[in-house]
Write a protein that holds these residues in place. Structure first.
Motif, PDB file in Angstrom:
ATOM      1  N   GLU A 211       0.823  -1.202   0.000  1.00  0.00           N
ATOM      2  CA  GLU A 211       0.000   0.000   0.000  1.00  0.00           C
ATOM      3  C   GLU A 211       0.858   1.253   0.000  1.00  0.00           C
ATOM      4  O   GLU A 211       0.532   2.249  -0.662  1.00  0.00           O
ATOM      5  CB  GLU A 211      -0.945  -0.029   1.204  1.00  0.00           C
ATOM      6  N   GLU A 215       0.791   4.275  -2.742  1.00  0.00           N
ATOM      7  CA  GLU A 215       0.482   5.615  -2.251  1.00  0.00           C
ATOM      8  C   GLU A 215       1.411   6.669  -2.855  1.00  0.00           C
ATOM      9  O   GLU A 215       1.019   7.817  -3.053  1.00  0.00           O
ATOM     10  CB  GLU A 215       0.575   5.664  -0.723  1.00  0.00           C
ATOM     11  N   ASN A 218      -0.211   7.958  -5.647  1.00  0.00           N
ATOM     12  CA  ASN A 218      -1.607   8.328  -5.361  1.00  0.00           C
ATOM     13  C   ASN A 218      -2.591   7.309  -5.920  1.00  0.00           C
ATOM     14  O   ASN A 218      -3.642   7.656  -6.472  1.00  0.00           O
ATOM     15  CB  ASN A 218      -1.919   9.725  -5.927  1.00  0.00           C
ATOM     16  N   GLU A 220      -4.356   3.142  -5.354  1.00  0.00           N
ATOM     17  CA  GLU A 220      -4.638   2.030  -4.450  1.00  0.00           C
ATOM     18  C   GLU A 220      -4.639   0.745  -5.265  1.00  0.00           C
ATOM     19  O   GLU A 220      -5.234   0.698  -6.342  1.00  0.00           O
ATOM     20  CB  GLU A 220      -5.991   2.198  -3.751  1.00  0.00           C
ATOM     21  N   GLN A 222      -5.788  -2.810  -6.581  1.00  0.00           N
ATOM     22  CA  GLN A 222      -7.067  -3.513  -6.608  1.00  0.00           C
ATOM     23  C   GLN A 222      -6.884  -4.907  -6.013  1.00  0.00           C
ATOM     24  O   GLN A 222      -6.129  -5.717  -6.561  1.00  0.00           O
ATOM     25  CB  GLN A 222      -7.581  -3.632  -8.043  1.00  0.00           C
TER      26      GLN A 222
END
Length: 312
Positions: A211, A215, A218, A220, A222
């Protein structure tokens, strides 16, 4: 107060610890093979010596008060000291070459047994216990003096530890051999935005690293499926159910055998480290100290070597 505490008995402390573990006097009595009145008497005498309430009733059972927690910590230290003394006596009498208790997080199971095997060949008389559990259980075992040594990637900051580096711990993205991006180079997180990731549940260290990686762009990841173990994730990737961000040490064999591949992604592998730790005030007997010295000097040799690309 100090004088009274010197009258505390191990039976009283074990009664308190058993109530804390089971949440009730009944559970403690069953564990200790005593009657409920006997356990209650031990608790009452202990509380009189301390002059403070040690337990409180809650909707989830009986829990320790702050004073009770202090006595529970004392109990853990005494139990650890008794175990150490038993080991020393066994060594003196020649019944064993010594006992060593080691804990390791689950990902470390791919190299720790090999390190222990090599050490055992040098010290065949030693009795070594290895426990593979999650990071939270390692933390609790360290806090309670149950382990001589622990092998992990993120030593808990709330416990005073002696920490020694073993070596690097790379993390990569794996995919089935026929994946559409298998021959691509210089991929970025954006290129993976529509891929289905097979992942451990939230809270795992690997999930957190994945994660963090996304980040930075920017994005996420799936999550296609959440799975309980790295072994399940590996098999699911091989079967073509998705891709995964994972420790390279868990897939070294499969990568060498060509059963899966790593994707060439800018910024990967992410390198973390492996450490061997011990609680600072845990007194190590000679066998455990020898194991610690061995792991510090030679542990890196047992880390799996996976065919992965360089960071770009």
């Amino acid at each position: 107060m100090i004088t009274k505490l010197r009258d505390v008995t191990i039976r009283q402390l074990r009664a308190l610890a058993s109530v804390a573990a089971g949440g009730s006097v009944t559970a403690a009595a069953n564990k200790l093979h005593l009657t409920q009145p006997a356990v209650t008497l031990q608790l009452r005498n202990l509380q009189q010596l301390c002059g403070l309430p040690l337990l409180q009733r809650t909707s989830e059972g009986m829990t320790l008060t702050p004073a009770g927690q202090e006595l529970y910590t004392l109990f853990e230290r005494i139990e650890a000291a008794i175990d150490s003394c038993a080991t020393s006596l066994d060594m003196i009498t020649g019944r064993t070459g010594g006992r060593i208790s080691i804990g390791a997080v689950s990902t470390a199971k791919y190299f720790v047994p090999f390190a222990i095997s090599a050490f055992s060949k040098l010290h065949p008389g030693m009795d070594i216990s290895l426990t593979i559990v999650n990071r939270q259980d390692i933390r609790q075992a360290l806090r309670g003096y149950a382990l001589d040594l622990a092998i992990m990637g993120h030593p808990p900051p709330d416990i005073e530890l002696d920490t020694h580096l073993i070596g690097d711990h790379p993390h990569v993205v794996i995919a089935p051999t026929g994946h559409r991006l298998a021959n691509a180079s210089g991929l970025t997180a954006v290129d993976l935005a529509h891929e289905k990731f097979l992942s451990r549940k939230p809270g795992s260290g690997t999930r957190f690293l994945m994660e963090q990686f996304f980040e930075k762009s920017n994005l996420e990841p799936q999550i296609g499926m959440e799975m309980s173990s790295n072994e399940t994730i590996k098999q699911a990737v091989i079967a073509g159910l998705g891709i995964a961000f994972i420790s390279a040490h868990t897939v070294a064999v499969e990568l060498r055998e060509g059963r899966m591949i790593t994707l060439d992604i800018t910024g990967l592998p992410i390198i973390r480290q492996w450490f061997v730790v011990r609680k600072k005030d845990k007194v190590l007997l000679p066998p455990a100290q020898e194991m610690l010295d061995f792991l510090v000097a030679n542990g890196k040799e047992f880390l799996p070597q996976a065919p992965i690309g360089r960071v770009r």
